[in-house]
Design a protein around this motif. Sequence first.
Motif, short mmCIF file in Angstrom:
data_model
loop_
_atom_site.label_atom_id
_atom_site.label_comp_id
_atom_site.label_asym_id
_atom_site.label_seq_id
_atom_site.Cartn_x
_atom_site.Cartn_y
_atom_site.Cartn_z
N GLN A 30 -6.70 -0.79 3.53
CA GLN A 30 -5.92 0.27 4.17
C GLN A 30 -4.64 -0.28 4.76
O GLN A 30 -4.63 -1.34 5.37
CB GLN A 30 -6.74 0.96 5.27
N GLY A 31 -3.56 0.46 4.54
CA GLY A 31 -2.27 0.12 5.12
C GLY A 31 -1.62 -1.12 4.54
O GLY A 31 -0.73 -1.68 5.14
N GLN A 32 -2.04 -1.55 3.35
CA GLN A 32 -1.48 -2.78 2.78
C GLN A 32 -0.39 -2.48 1.77
O GLN A 32 -0.35 -3.06 0.70
CB GLN A 32 -2.58 -3.64 2.17
N SER A 62 0.52 0.17 -0.21
CA SER A 62 0.42 0.92 -1.45
C SER A 62 1.61 1.85 -1.55
O SER A 62 2.07 2.37 -0.54
CB SER A 62 -0.86 1.76 -1.47
N SER A 63 2.10 2.09 -2.76
CA SER A 63 3.21 3.03 -2.90
C SER A 63 2.71 4.42 -2.57
O SER A 63 1.51 4.69 -2.65
CB SER A 63 3.76 2.98 -4.32
N ASN A 64 3.63 5.32 -2.19
CA ASN A 64 3.25 6.69 -1.82
C ASN A 64 2.44 7.38 -2.90
O ASN A 64 1.60 8.21 -2.62
CB ASN A 64 4.49 7.52 -1.51
N VAL A 99 -1.50 6.46 -2.60
CA VAL A 99 -2.13 6.51 -1.28
C VAL A 99 -3.02 7.75 -1.20
O VAL A 99 -2.72 8.79 -1.79
CB VAL A 99 -1.05 6.53 -0.16
N CYS A 100 -4.09 7.65 -0.45
CA CYS A 100 -5.02 8.76 -0.22
C CYS A 100 -4.23 10.03 0.14
O CYS A 100 -3.28 9.98 0.92
CB CYS A 100 -5.96 8.39 0.92
N CYS A 109 -3.90 9.21 6.33
CA CYS A 109 -4.62 8.05 5.78
C CYS A 109 -3.66 7.22 4.94
O CYS A 109 -2.93 7.75 4.11
CB CYS A 109 -5.80 8.50 4.92
N SER A 110 -3.68 5.92 5.17
CA SER A 110 -2.80 5.02 4.42
C SER A 110 -3.56 4.17 3.41
O SER A 110 -2.99 3.27 2.81
CB SER A 110 -2.05 4.12 5.40
N CYS A 145 -9.20 8.26 -0.93
CA CYS A 145 -9.68 6.88 -0.86
C CYS A 145 -11.20 6.80 -1.01
O CYS A 145 -11.74 5.75 -1.30
CB CYS A 145 -9.23 6.22 0.43
N SER A 148 6.20 12.25 -2.37
CA SER A 148 7.06 12.19 -1.19
C SER A 148 7.70 13.55 -0.90
O SER A 148 8.34 13.72 0.12
CB SER A 148 8.16 11.14 -1.37
#
Length: 172
Positions: free
Chosen positions: A32-34, A36-38, A41-42, A47-48, A64, A87
């Motif tokens: 999580q949060g590492q 990932s491109s938009n 992502v979940c 959630c990231s 996710c 986006s």
Amino acid sequence: ATTGRVHDFCGLTHAQEAVALGLHPPSNRPHQGQGSSNSHVCALPGCSAPRYIDPRTGIEHDYCGRTHAVSARQRGLVPPSSGMDPSWVNRVFRGRAGEPDYTLSELTNAHPKYAGIKLQFTSSWEHPTAVPTVLRVLQVRNAQQVLARYTARKLELEHRLGSPAGANEERL
């Protein structure tokens, strides 16, 4: 204190054994949060974590994991339409079960139509009060049968009244 959270296993040891034996997919939580491109992502707002990729099929899911897929369904959320730049949309809500199938998308300011719709609203404000601040721009996608009836009626009126074909104005 109980959190109400339900896990798939009685403890960490059994969960690790199931993953090692290939009986259960590994958790996405460490990723999580590492960065990932938009687009990967979940789809649950806030959630990231990267989207879950089924190791057996290689299929990338919208969320996710199961918990976020269920949470989104309970909140009436659906992932953005496939092919749409993620986006452009903050979140997408679907209509109630049993009603015509429509969606309501909250657009971001990166969406190509966002600035034009906002400008149309602010420039056409004719009330004696100050122009309100635009907080959100929403896009409504009607059910196919509703859209077909609207299109037929629009064409009928254009033919009868001589309005230019294709003239379109967002409803504010």
